[in-house]
Design a protein around this motif. Structure first.
Motif, PDB file in Angstrom:
ATOM      1  N   ILE A 160       0.847  -1.202   0.000  1.00  0.00           N
ATOM      2  CA  ILE A 160       0.000   0.000   0.000  1.00  0.00           C
ATOM      3  C   ILE A 160       0.878   1.246   0.000  1.00  0.00           C
ATOM      4  N   GLY A 161       1.924   1.234   0.837  1.00  0.00           N
ATOM      5  CA  GLY A 161       2.837   2.371   0.876  1.00  0.00           C
ATOM      6  C   GLY A 161       3.480   2.633  -0.468  1.00  0.00           C
ATOM      7  N   SER A 170       3.321   5.108   7.401  1.00  0.00           N
ATOM      8  CA  SER A 170       2.322   6.082   6.949  1.00  0.00           C
ATOM      9  C   SER A 170       1.113   5.378   6.367  1.00  0.00           C
ATOM     10  N   ALA A 171       1.341   4.265   5.664  1.00  0.00           N
ATOM     11  CA  ALA A 171       0.221   3.484   5.128  1.00  0.00           C
ATOM     12  C   ALA A 171      -0.639   2.944   6.258  1.00  0.00           C
ATOM     13  N   ASN A 173      -0.883   4.250   9.214  1.00  0.00           N
ATOM     14  CA  ASN A 173      -1.548   5.396   9.833  1.00  0.00           C
ATOM     15  C   ASN A 173      -2.785   5.818   9.055  1.00  0.00           C
ATOM     16  N   LEU A 174      -2.697   5.797   7.715  1.00  0.00           N
ATOM     17  CA  LEU A 174      -3.850   6.158   6.891  1.00  0.00           C
ATOM     18  C   LEU A 174      -5.025   5.235   7.168  1.00  0.00           C
ATOM     19  N   VAL A 175      -4.749   3.936   7.225  1.00  0.00           N
ATOM     20  CA  VAL A 175      -5.819   2.962   7.480  1.00  0.00           C
ATOM     21  C   VAL A 175      -6.368   3.156   8.890  1.00  0.00           C
ATOM     22  N   PHE A 176      -5.479   3.312   9.868  1.00  0.00           N
ATOM     23  CA  PHE A 176      -5.916   3.466  11.256  1.00  0.00           C
ATOM     24  C   PHE A 176      -6.765   4.722  11.428  1.00  0.00           C
ATOM     25  N   ARG A 177      -6.319   5.842  10.852  1.00  0.00           N
ATOM     26  CA  ARG A 177      -7.083   7.089  10.987  1.00  0.00           C
ATOM     27  C   ARG A 177      -8.451   6.974  10.319  1.00  0.00           C
ATOM     28  N   ALA A 178      -8.491   6.270   9.186  1.00  0.00           N
ATOM     29  CA  ALA A 178      -9.774   6.077   8.504  1.00  0.00           C
ATOM     30  C   ALA A 178     -10.742   5.304   9.394  1.00  0.00           C
ATOM     31  N   ILE A 179     -10.248   4.242  10.024  1.00  0.00           N
ATOM     32  CA  ILE A 179     -11.108   3.435  10.883  1.00  0.00           C
ATOM     33  C   ILE A 179     -11.552   4.227  12.107  1.00  0.00           C
ATOM     34  N   GLU A 180     -10.626   4.988  12.683  1.00  0.00           N
ATOM     35  CA  GLU A 180     -10.978   5.808  13.837  1.00  0.00           C
ATOM     36  C   GLU A 180     -12.042   6.844  13.471  1.00  0.00           C
ATOM     37  N   LYS A 181     -11.927   7.408  12.284  1.00  0.00           N
ATOM     38  CA  LYS A 181     -12.921   8.393  11.864  1.00  0.00           C
ATOM     39  C   LYS A 181     -14.277   7.737  11.664  1.00  0.00           C
TER      40      LYS A 181
END
Length: 199
Positions: A160-161, A170-171, A173-181
């Motif tokens: 993904i990165g 960073s990849a 983090n993108l997935v984690f932030r999306a799920i948290e949102k």
């Protein structure tokens, strides 16, 4: 991408190896195997017509056939093809051969939808899958792309990165932030399944 020292445990790698030797049937099978994945991913990258994405897919396969004598066997054929498609799409957009824009360049309204707006949309959905699609559509484009690559295309975070041109962390983090949102907007049991994939 590694060379032929791998033992080619996957069927798609066996097809790829046969394609490299000039087997047209294997080449056709690879196309049939991945056309839907490539189309789905391509249409998530640009605001454009179906024809543009399909043209780019055909360009990728045409170039693969022409360069087959110089190619090696990828560890992950799907990842290789998705990255090749993204490279082709972005190349055409940068050369301005087409008038289409990547989704990341489209001017969307800068405010985030509030909880009431999301709940109203969710009310009209007929299934959990539709509700999840509604929620994902509210995310920033790179977070949407990261989620699709992880959970629909089953790429790992390193892959993904590479596709998104960021490092592995960073990849993640993108997935984690999306799920948290997603969880922050509305907590529903069906969202929790994403956490299984984060370990």
């Amino acid at each position: 991408m590694k060379g032929v020292e791998n033992s080619y445990p996957k069927e798609d790698q066996k097809l790829w190896l046969a394609f490299l030797s000039g087997d047209e049937e294997s080449y056709t099978q690879l196309y049939k195997l991945y056309i839907r994945h490539m189309y789905r991913y391509g249409t998530s990258l640009v605001t454009t017509s179906d024809a543009f994405v399909l043209d780019c897919i055909h360009d990728v396969f045409t170039e693969l056939w022409a360069k087959r004598s110089r190619l090696s066997v990828p560890d992950n054929v799907k990842y290789y093809l998705l990255k090749a498609l993204k490279t082709r799409i972005m190349h055409l957009l940068e050369r301005k051969e087409r008038s289409f824009k990547p989704l990341s360049d489209v001017d969307f309204e800068i405010f985030e939808p509030n909880d009431l707006e999301i709940l109203e949309e969710l009310d009209s959905a007929n299934s959990r899958q539709e509700r999840l699609k509604i929620l994902i559509a509210q995310l920033p484009n790179r977070q949407q792309e990261a989620l699709k690559l992880r959970f629909i295309e089953n790429l790992n975070y390193t892959e993904i990165g590479n596709v998104l041109e960021v490092n592995t962390q960073s990849a993640k983090n993108l997935v984690f932030r999306a799920i948290e949102k997603l969880r922050g907007w509305i907590v529903l049991p069906f969202i929790n399944f994403f956490y299984i994939f984060l370990a």
